[in-house]
Motif scaffolding. Sequence first.
Motif, PDB file in Angstrom:
ATOM      1  N   GLU A 149       0.785  -1.227   0.000  1.00 54.27           N
ATOM      2  CA  GLU A 149       0.000   0.000   0.000  1.00 54.27           C
ATOM      3  C   GLU A 149       0.825   1.289   0.000  1.00 54.27           C
ATOM      4  OE1 GLU A 149      -3.652   1.798   2.693  1.00 54.27           O
ATOM      5  OE2 GLU A 149      -3.397  -0.364   2.599  1.00 54.27           O
ATOM      6  N   PRO A 150       1.854   1.437   0.865  1.00 52.68           N
ATOM      7  CA  PRO A 150       2.572   2.718   0.879  1.00 52.68           C
ATOM      8  C   PRO A 150       3.179   3.091  -0.473  1.00 52.68           C
ATOM      9  CG  PRO A 150       3.044   1.478   2.873  1.00 52.68           C
ATOM     10  CD  PRO A 150       2.308   0.556   1.959  1.00 52.68           C
ATOM     11  N   ALA A 151       3.782   2.123  -1.150  1.00 48.01           N
ATOM     12  CA  ALA A 151       4.387   2.414  -2.449  1.00 48.01           C
ATOM     13  C   ALA A 151       3.327   2.835  -3.458  1.00 48.01           C
ATOM     14  CB  ALA A 151       5.148   1.194  -2.956  1.00 48.01           C
ATOM     15  N   ALA A 152       2.169   2.180  -3.404  1.00 46.23           N
ATOM     16  CA  ALA A 152       1.071   2.536  -4.312  1.00 46.23           C
ATOM     17  C   ALA A 152       0.577   3.952  -4.038  1.00 46.23           C
ATOM     18  CB  ALA A 152      -0.068   1.536  -4.178  1.00 46.23           C
ATOM     19  N   VAL A 153       0.486   4.314  -2.772  1.00 53.87           N
ATOM     20  CA  VAL A 153       0.052   5.664  -2.395  1.00 53.87           C
ATOM     21  C   VAL A 153       1.053   6.699  -2.902  1.00 53.87           C
ATOM     22  CG1 VAL A 153      -0.295   7.210  -0.425  1.00 53.87           C
ATOM     23  CG2 VAL A 153      -1.325   4.933  -0.420  1.00 53.87           C
ATOM     24  N   GLY A 154       2.345   6.389  -2.800  1.00 55.25           N
ATOM     25  CA  GLY A 154       3.362   7.302  -3.310  1.00 55.25           C
ATOM     26  C   GLY A 154       3.258   7.507  -4.809  1.00 55.25           C
TER      27      GLY A 154
ATOM     28  N   GLU B 141      -9.368  12.868  -9.312  1.00 61.65           N
ATOM     29  CA  GLU B 141      -8.995  11.865  -8.308  1.00 61.65           C
ATOM     30  C   GLU B 141      -8.604  12.526  -6.987  1.00 61.65           C
ATOM     31  OE1 GLU B 141      -7.450   8.288 -11.237  1.00 61.65           O
ATOM     32  OE2 GLU B 141      -6.150  10.014 -10.844  1.00 61.65           O
ATOM     33  N   ARG B 142      -8.004  13.693  -7.063  1.00 59.09           N
ATOM     34  CA  ARG B 142      -7.705  14.437  -5.828  1.00 59.09           C
ATOM     35  C   ARG B 142      -9.009  14.865  -5.149  1.00 59.09           C
ATOM     36  NH1 ARG B 142      -3.780  16.758  -9.378  1.00 59.09           N
ATOM     37  NH2 ARG B 142      -1.688  15.960  -8.923  1.00 59.09           N
ATOM     38  N   ALA B 143      -9.967  15.296  -5.949  1.00 60.09           N
ATOM     39  CA  ALA B 143     -11.265  15.668  -5.395  1.00 60.09           C
ATOM     40  C   ALA B 143     -11.963  14.469  -4.779  1.00 60.09           C
ATOM     41  CB  ALA B 143     -12.144  16.283  -6.489  1.00 60.09           C
TER      42      ALA B 143
ATOM     43  N   SER C 163      -5.264  13.104   7.938  1.00 58.24           N
ATOM     44  CA  SER C 163      -5.159  14.476   7.431  1.00 58.24           C
ATOM     45  C   SER C 163      -3.757  14.768   6.913  1.00 58.24           C
ATOM     46  CB  SER C 163      -5.532  15.478   8.525  1.00 58.24           C
ATOM     47  OG  SER C 163      -6.891  15.362   8.871  1.00 58.24           O
ATOM     48  N   GLY C 164      -2.747  14.385   7.692  1.00 56.38           N
ATOM     49  CA  GLY C 164      -1.372  14.610   7.263  1.00 56.38           C
ATOM     50  C   GLY C 164      -1.044  13.842   5.999  1.00 56.38           C
ATOM     51  N   LEU C 165      -1.513  12.609   5.940  1.00 58.89           N
ATOM     52  CA  LEU C 165      -1.289  11.782   4.760  1.00 58.89           C
ATOM     53  C   LEU C 165      -1.948  12.395   3.526  1.00 58.89           C
ATOM     54  CD1 LEU C 165      -0.500   9.218   3.238  1.00 58.89           C
ATOM     55  CD2 LEU C 165      -2.414   8.041   4.342  1.00 58.89           C
ATOM     56  N   LEU C 166      -3.188  12.825   3.686  1.00 65.99           N
ATOM     57  CA  LEU C 166      -3.904  13.413   2.555  1.00 65.99           C
ATOM     58  C   LEU C 166      -3.216  14.687   2.066  1.00 65.99           C
ATOM     59  CD1 LEU C 166      -6.344  13.469   0.632  1.00 65.99           C
ATOM     60  CD2 LEU C 166      -7.597  14.725   2.418  1.00 65.99           C
ATOM     61  N   GLN C 167      -2.763  15.521   2.974  1.00 69.82           N
ATOM     62  CA  GLN C 167      -2.121  16.767   2.569  1.00 69.82           C
ATOM     63  C   GLN C 167      -0.838  16.504   1.773  1.00 69.82           C
ATOM     64  OE1 GLN C 167      -3.572  19.776   2.704  1.00 69.82           O
ATOM     65  NE2 GLN C 167      -5.284  18.549   3.472  1.00 69.82           N
ATOM     66  N   ALA C 168      -0.049  15.544   2.229  1.00 70.07           N
ATOM     67  CA  ALA C 168       1.164  15.196   1.480  1.00 70.07           C
ATOM     68  C   ALA C 168       0.808  14.636   0.110  1.00 70.07           C
ATOM     69  CB  ALA C 168       1.989  14.188   2.274  1.00 70.07           C
TER      70      ALA C 168
ATOM     71  N   LEU D 182      -1.992  15.174  -1.670  1.00 71.13           N
ATOM     72  CA  LEU D 182      -2.527  16.234  -2.532  1.00 71.13           C
ATOM     73  C   LEU D 182      -1.426  17.145  -3.064  1.00 71.13           C
ATOM     74  CD1 LEU D 182      -5.707  17.273  -0.492  1.00 71.13           C
ATOM     75  CD2 LEU D 182      -5.670  16.046  -2.679  1.00 71.13           C
ATOM     76  N   ALA D 183      -0.367  17.297  -2.278  1.00 71.59           N
ATOM     77  CA  ALA D 183       0.748  18.140  -2.691  1.00 71.59           C
ATOM     78  C   ALA D 183       1.675  17.440  -3.678  1.00 71.59           C
ATOM     79  CB  ALA D 183       1.543  18.583  -1.467  1.00 71.59           C
ATOM     80  N   GLY D 184       1.411  16.152  -3.932  1.00 71.37           N
ATOM     81  CA  GLY D 184       2.261  15.398  -4.846  1.00 71.37           C
ATOM     82  C   GLY D 184       3.600  15.022  -4.253  1.00 71.37           C
ATOM     83  N   ASP D 185       3.689  15.034  -2.919  1.00 74.89           N
ATOM     84  CA  ASP D 185       4.938  14.673  -2.239  1.00 74.89           C
ATOM     85  C   ASP D 185       4.933  13.153  -2.030  1.00 74.89           C
ATOM     86  OD1 ASP D 185       7.101  14.290  -0.570  1.00 74.89           O
ATOM     87  OD2 ASP D 185       6.683  16.045   0.672  1.00 74.89           O
ATOM     88  N   ALA D 186       5.405  12.438  -3.035  1.00 78.56           N
ATOM     89  CA  ALA D 186       5.321  10.976  -3.033  1.00 78.56           C
ATOM     90  C   ALA D 186       6.081  10.346  -1.872  1.00 78.56           C
ATOM     91  CB  ALA D 186       5.836  10.425  -4.360  1.00 78.56           C
ATOM     92  N   ALA D 187       7.278  10.836  -1.622  1.00 73.63           N
ATOM     93  CA  ALA D 187       8.093  10.236  -0.561  1.00 73.63           C
ATOM     94  C   ALA D 187       7.433  10.419   0.799  1.00 73.63           C
ATOM     95  CB  ALA D 187       9.488  10.862  -0.556  1.00 73.63           C
TER      96      ALA D 187
END
Length: 215
Positions: free
Chosen positions: A89-94, A104-106, A179-184, A186-191
């Motif tokens: 899952e984490p790699a897929a989320v990144g 998709e962001r919406a 919330s923190g995960l979503l913000q990262a 949405l910002a496109g911060d994959a890592a």
Amino acid sequence: MSLVVRTLADRIFDLVREKVVSGELAQDQPIRQDALAAEFGVSKIPLREALARLEQENLLVSHANRGYFVRAMSADEAEEIYALRLAIEPAAVGLAALAATDAERAAATAAMDALDKAAAGQAEQVAMRNREFHVALARPCRRVLTVQLIKRLQFLSERYTVAHLAPAGRGDRAHDEHSGLLQAWLAGDAARAEELAAAHITGTLQDLRQQLHQT
């Protein structure tokens, strides 16, 4: 426009599954088929079909001449489910954080809002909304098999999600982590999104280890 036809057994499957996930049908307790058939206003034929499917989903277990029982949760099963989630899952989320479209962001933002709404007053929907949120973060990775596996693992996680959120304060912590995960994301911060997804899954597993070993 596609037409989705749901059978009576499909609807019964969802209703009984919700009762199992929520804990309304207790672990190791027999399924009273007469009572459920009467509650749903159906015959035993579609009910038995739904129960057989729930056994395939590892939520029920059948015993010869004794019928169906709610399968108990276990520390070993939690270890396996969450280890698989951590591996996939984490790699897929990144990857999804980099590939997600505006739509998709919406959709992910809407899934978070729906989860918050459920947590505020629709407790019976929290596990489902939690699943939808996590899948929304992974779906844009564009890897069909990966997303299918994540969906499957999320289904298997639902009872453990309910158990994990039971102690006081866990819901607030989960909200902050989401919330923190979503913000990262949405910002496109994959890592950062990958890091936070892994930390969230790991923290949940650590809590479950303590809870399940105490029971």
